[in-house]
Each structure stands twice: as structure tokens, then as C-alpha cells.
Design an enzyme around this catalytic site. Structure first.
Site, short mmCIF file in Angstrom:
data_model
loop_
_atom_site.label_atom_id
_atom_site.label_comp_id
_atom_site.label_asym_id
_atom_site.label_seq_id
_atom_site.Cartn_x
_atom_site.Cartn_y
_atom_site.Cartn_z
N ASP A 173 36.66 83.43 56.96
CA ASP A 173 35.16 83.76 56.44
C ASP A 173 34.93 82.33 55.83
O ASP A 173 35.62 80.84 55.66
CB ASP A 173 35.63 84.27 55.37
N HIS A 251 31.08 84.92 50.42
CA HIS A 251 31.08 86.35 51.49
C HIS A 251 32.49 86.70 51.45
O HIS A 251 32.94 87.74 52.03
CB HIS A 251 30.83 85.35 52.41
N SER A 438 27.99 92.03 58.73
CA SER A 438 29.19 91.46 57.98
C SER A 438 30.00 92.47 57.10
O SER A 438 30.88 92.28 57.00
CB SER A 438 28.61 90.37 56.74
#
Length: 671
Positions: A173, A251, A438
Site C-alpha cells: 500500500d 490508506h 479497500s
């Protein structure tokens, strides 16, 4: 067959559809919406690329670097090949001197694929962070995704295990903020695969240099051992081509918290598998990350030797000594048509195969287009478990992709997890409620990590157990949600194998194979079934091999008769004839003479076919096919051996679908 890619690759993005921040023990701050005109995950978005990934043909005598001139001749004006990287498995990459639109590589790719030494070529596409809208809101920290009716039943699973610290989950990520109080101590050493920018140093681009600008990396370094997230926000549209200004997403930190945020520490949230460890692998910077770098991140996380694939460009990359048994990819991208999907999946499928053979389960987001999942890469590719997102009623979330290739689903709406309030660089640690596939993907990755923690460690079996124990709401059909919403509790309660059956005996016609059931959980009563291909040929612990098995795969499958038939473990052997090789050539000959080498392959029940390769030491000097009409005999005229002295001539027969490989050697003297 040569494959062609005539359209550019699409963006691979962290798939989040909306975001809201929550307070509690720490202060929250709202994120702004993306700048007008920022690219979304659609077919209309620009499709940048930084090079070309090349797969050489199996018998190619060339290297990827040898293709530089023919590629350079087909590139746009002012663009050159800055660097070439040779990799294992006949993979390599040609880096360009500057980023281009992937459509500008069509001519170069066509030129490459006309070369018989090339099996296929695809743009090394740039994968960009999400640019979807953020919707600020305040929540009270409800973790419905863990405990609700249509959550993953983590609270019930914790009565069995909270996970093992020896199980690592690789989070590929934007990196992670490892100082977050709900994540402190939850990490093992990771890696950063976000690269620096580079320039050609002369007109032909025979010399290149890294700029040392680290615009995308944003951490003043290229590949390195620090996977910390410095922020992927952009203050100006000039920073990254195709991308406008936006705040940092944090994220990877959010994903990590869903998996392994600490339990019973009196603050914040808790992860689904709070005792496992996170391995942060940074593959996305503020200007995105390339397919090649993402693939190298997958390989590194699995414990594969990345230096064998990219040693020339980045030097020695230390092998990961704590490999990730589960790899989470909360990223994906829409690819416009099925031909392109098939072509790109060759690359990602090969990478996934390497990782899975090393024992890693790979989980990937199905995408947030609200449309056909068949076009989402890499989740639709072989070797990836594709995860759709569901809401509090167990129904597919409106934004989630659906259809062919969806494997399972998990909660993906208003998922509270660890976060940060820094608009660009890290600020204060906080919490946020995000939604998207996600957020669903780490729920499945964490559930898989719990399975590994109790001994279910084969990637094929892990996938079968996840699917067999999932649940569906009335509106969450197979077309919408695959096998349904995962349940960590159901996974741990399943009658599931922890080791494969074992086969003993030679896989030869007339011989008897014997098998054991392997080990199982939860009181399973196990039956063995033998298959020739997909046909059942016998039940029980033994099987006598027949001529009908020659060239076929014989499999013994262990299934619990008191459990789900969809959960099984198996082991296979291929039945082949054992050949004998004889070859003759002069023991002494002049260096000016071409000598003849005669080879004879004799195999029971079948004529030998395949390839004969001849080596002088480690140097291959001749190749010849052997066909059925040759009746196992070929004559090869060897090239002149110019160096005097002793030489070991090695003859290797590659084997065929029905005949095993074999080899033989002889020492000769060249005068």
C-alpha cells in the site's frame, strides 16, 4: 501464441469510495475533496507508463537489454530507453527516460512481439492513488464489521484464537504510520518499493542517472528498508503528471488497523486478527507506483529473491526473512476489454504463482466501479482472491464491482480504523471511517491470517475454507458476492486439513501408489478418492497405476465425510515412462572438426518426443527436437569446439507429457 496489448493499462488505485473521520481518544480532522479534474478509476483517465515489461520466450538466447535498440526506434521523439533490468523467470523491464502515455508504446510493443525471442510485452503502467470524494462525518466508533450479524464474527473467533505472532500479513500500500498507538508493536520489518525518477545522460540514452528528486517517493530515497508513509498528498498539479493536488490518504495505515489494531488497550479500535503481525510494503507514492514495483513487492513479501529479478537496477535487495503468509492488495484498476485483461493477467498471474508456491495467500480488492469485475486487474487474475464489499445488511455495496471472478465478500461500508490528521505530512494520530473494497479486503486477509494461525497453511485450502464457510444474504447472490460474506468464526470451526495427503510409491505403469489422509481439524472423518484427471478411478488408500494413466495426472483427494465437500486437500503425481538414454560421439577429435553426436532414447510403452539439448560444460552448443517418427533416435552435428583439452559434453533430454526427463555426460578430449 504471441499476445499483443494495443490499449494502455488502466490505473491501479487504493480503492476507497468515501471517507469520514471520527473522534474519541484523539482529535479528528476532515479531508478535503480532490481537486477538480483529478483522475478517477475509469477508462477515460490518462494511462501513464514508465517502461515496458517483457517476457522472453523459453528458448530465447537473448537478454532483455539486447532489445533496447529496436524499442528505442519505435519510441516518441525525445524518449529513450534509460535502463534495462534482467529478471528470473525470463522476465525483465525496459525503463524509459521519461513517463509517457501508454498508447505511445503501441509501436514499440508491436515491434517486440514480432521478435520470436519475445513471448509478450506490456506497458509498465503507473498505478495511482484513489481520487474519489471524501465525505466528512462524525461516528461513534461502532465496529459492526467485526461483531454485527453481517460482520466477520471476529469476537466469536477470538474464543479460539486472536492470531499467532508468527503469522505476518503483508500490506502492499502507501506504507504505514507505525507509531500509531493502536499499531505500535504490531509490525515486522517491511520494505519500500517506490522508485526515484531518472534521466538520460546522452542522446542515445546509453547512460542514465537517477534525479535524486524522489518526487513520488517523497522520502528522499528510492527502494529502501523504510516502509513508513511520509504522505501521498500533492500540493500542486505540477508534482505528478495526470494528478491534481490532493491531501494524503494514509490508506495503508487504515488497512493495517483493520487487520491487526491492538486489542484490550483501552483506546480506539481493534483488528480482526490482533495478535498477528503486519509487514508494511510500500508500493504506492504520491505519483503512484508501477506494475513492476508492485510485482516486486509481492515477490519480496512472499520471501522470493527480488535481486534475481531486479538486481541490475537496484542492486542487492535482502531476502525477506519473515515472509508474509497473507498478502493484502487494497488496489485495483479497470482494464477496458477482455483481451487486455488476459494479457495483463499473464504478468500478474505469473507473479502470483511464484508467491503462492511459497505458501502465500494473496487477497485483492474487486474495485469500486459498481460494474463488471471481469475487467478489474489484478483481482480477476489467477492466484488472487477477489473481494467485493457489503453493507450492514449483508448486501453488495452499491459501489462494489460484481460478477465473474468475485470470490468472497466482506464488510466495506463505514469501516472505522487507524488514521492520521496530517493534510500532507504526518500529523496527529486519529481514527477514520472509510468505505470501499479497500476496506473489505483486509477483513478477508485478517480472516485468512487466523486460518494460518491454527495450521491451515496451504493457499488453495485457505481459499476453499474461506469460500465454503461464507454466508449469503437474500440479495447477495453468487453474481453479486461470490461465495458470500466471510466468517472468521466459521473458518476456525470448519473441519479443515492442516497438511496434505502423502503419496508413496513410483508413478509408473504397473506400480502401486499408497496415500495417507494428512492431518485435519475439528474431528474430521476423512475419505481418500483417486482421480485420473477429473475422473474418479478408485476409493481407498492404494491405487495401481495402469497404461491408461500414462501422461495423466493422478490425484488423491482427502475430504471430510462429516464436513463440507468443498473443503479438501490433495496431492498429485504425473505418470510417466522412465527412459534410458544412450549417446555416442568420438572420445578424441580435432578442434577443426565438426563431430556427430548420436542419441537414442528408449521408453516403455511410448516413443520419446521432446527436445535434446547439448552442453559443453555449462554452455549450450546444440538443440534438436525429437519427434515420434524418429523412433527415439537423432543425430546432431556439433559446432567446432575451439579450445583444446578436456571437455564434459552433457546431453539433456527434456522429457514429454509421457516420458520423464533424463541426462547423461561424457568427457572428451579436443586436440
Amino acid at each position: 501464441m504471441t499476445l499483443r496489448l494495443r490499449r494502455p493499462l488502466t490505473l491501479v488505485v487504493p480503492v476507497v469510495t468515501s471517507l469520514a473521520l471520527a473522534g474519541g481518544a484523539m482529535t479528528a480532522v476532515a479531508q478535503t475533496e480532490p481537486a477538480a479534474g483529478a483522475p478517477l478509476n475509469t477508462t477515460d483517465a490518462p494511462q501513464p507508463a514508465r517502461g515496458i515489461i517483457v517476457k522472453l520466450a523459453d528458448d530465447a538466447d537473448t537478454e532483455v537489454g539486447d532489445l533496447t535498440d529496436e524499442v528505442a526506434a519505435e519510441l516518441p521523439d525525445g524518449v529513450g530507453v534509460a535502463n534495462s533490468t534482467e529478471g528470473a523467470s525470463d522476465l525483465g523491464v525496459l525503463d524509459l527516460s521519461t513517463q509517457v502515455d501508454a498508447t505511445d508504446l503501441d509501436d514499440a510493443i508491436e515491434q517486440l512481439e514480432d521478435n520470436p525471442a519475445v513471448e509478450w510485452a506490456v506497458p509498465n503502467g503507473v498505478r495511482l492513488p484513489s481520487a474519489t470524494a471524501n465525505d466528512p462525518q462524525y461516528t461513534n466508533g461502532r465496529l459492526w464489521n467485526l461483531t454485527g450479524t453481517w460482520g466477520v464474527h471476529a469476537n466469536r473467533a477470538w474464543d479460539i484464537t486472536t492470531g499467532s505472532p508468527s503469522v505476518r500479513v503483508g500490506v502492499l500500500d502507501t506504507g504505514a504510520l507505525m507509531g500509531h498507538p493502536d499499531l505500535s508493536g504490531q509490525f515486522v520489518a517491511g520494505r519500500d518499493f517506490v522508485d526515484d525518477e531518472y534521466d538520460c545522460m546522452n542522446a542515445s540514452c546509453s547512460r542514465y542517472a537517477y534525479r535524486r528528486t524522489y518526487i513520488s517517493a517523497n522520502d528522499r530515497s528510492s527502494w529502501d528498508a523504510d516502509p513508513s508513509d511520509p504522505g501521498d498528498g500533492r500540493t500542486s498539479s505540477a508534482l505528478c503528471e495526470y494528478m491534481g493536488p490532493d491531501n494524503s490518504t494514509w490508506h495503508g495505515t487504515h488497512v493495517a488497523g483493520t487487520i491487526a489494531a491492538k486489542r484490550n488497550n483501552g483506546i480506539g479500535v481493534v483488528g480482526i486478527a490482533p495478535t498477528v503481525k503486519i509487514q508494511p510494503v510500500r508500493v504506492l507514492g504520491r505519483c503512484g507506483g508501477t506494475d513492476w514495483d508492485i510485482a516486486m513487492g509481492i515477490l519480496w513479501a512472499s520471501g522470493a529473491n527480488v535481486t534475481a529479478y531486479d538486481g541490475r537496477r537496484h542492486g542487492t535487495v535482502p531476502v525477506n526473512r519473515t515472509p508474509s503468509k497473507v498478502i493484502n492488495l487494497s488496489l485495483g484498476g479497470y482494464v477496458p476489454n477482455t483481451t487486455q485483461v488476459r494479457q495483463l493477467c499473464q504478468f500478474y498471474g505469473q507473479i502470483a504463482s511464484i508467491a503462492r508456491k511459497r505458501g502465500s495467500t494473496i487477497v485483492a480488492a474487486a474495485g469500486n466501479n459498481g460494474s463488471n469485475h471481469a475487467y478489474n486487474v489484478p483481482s480477476v487474475c489467477p492466484g488472487f482472491i477477489a473481494v467485493a464489499a457489503t453493507d450492514t445488511n449483508g448486501n453488495r455495496a452499491s459501489f462494489s464491482n460484481y460478477g465473474r471472478g468475485i470470490d468472497v465478500a466482506a464488510p466495506g461500508v463505514n469501516i472505522m480504523s487507524t488514521y492520521n490528521n496530517g493534510p500532507q505530512a504526518p500529523g496527529s494520530h486519529t481514527y477514520a471511517a472509510n468505505q470501499g473494497t479497500s476496506m473489505a479486503t483486509p477483513a478477508v486477509a485478517a480472516t485468512a491470517a487466523l486460518a494460518y494461525s491454527v495450521g491451515i497453511t496451504n493457499p488453495d485450502v485457505v481459499e476453499r475454507v474461506l469460500k465454503a464457510t461464507a454466508r449469503r444474504s437474500a440479495n447477495c447472490t453468487a453474481a453479486q458476492c461470490g461465495s458470500g460474506v466471510v466468517s472468521a468464526y466459521n473458518v476456525l470451526m470448519a473441519k479443515a486439513p492442516t497438511s496434505a495427503p502423502r503419496i508413496s510409491g513410483a508413478a509408473r505403469v504397473g506400480r502401486t501408489l499408497r496415500a495417507t489422509t494428512g492431518s485435519w481439524r475439528n474431528g474430521a472423518t476423512v475419505r481418500l478418492t483417486w482421480y485420473r484427471g477429473s475422473k474418479v478411478v478408485r476409493y481407498g488408500t492404494t491405487y495401481r497405476v495402469t497404461k491408461a494413466d500414462l501422461g495423466k495426472r493422478v490425484t488423491v483427494r482427502a475430504t471430510a465425510t462429516n464436513g463440507s465437500r468443498a473443503i479438501f486437500h490433495q496431492r498429485s503425481v504425473v505418470v510417466k515412462s522412465k527412459p534410458k538414454m544412450a549417446f555416442s560421439m568420438p572420445s578424441k577429435f580435432s578442434k577443426s572438426k565438426k563431430v556427430k553426436l548420436r542419441v537414442k532414447i528408449k521408453a516403455p510403452y511410448v516413443r520419446a518426443t521432446g527436445t535434446i539439448r547439448v552442453y559443453d560444460g555449462n554452455k549450450r552448443i546444440a538443440v534438436k527436437k525429437i519427434y515420434s517418427k524418429n523412433k527415439g533416435k537423432v543425430t546432431i552435428t556439433l559446432p567446432k569446439i575451439k579450445k583444446k583439452g578436456k571437455h564434459r559434453i552433457r546431453v539433456i533430454y527434456s522429457g514429454s507429457t509421457k516420458v520423464s526427463a533424463t541426462k547423461k555426460s561424457k568427457v572428451v578430449r579436443v586436440r
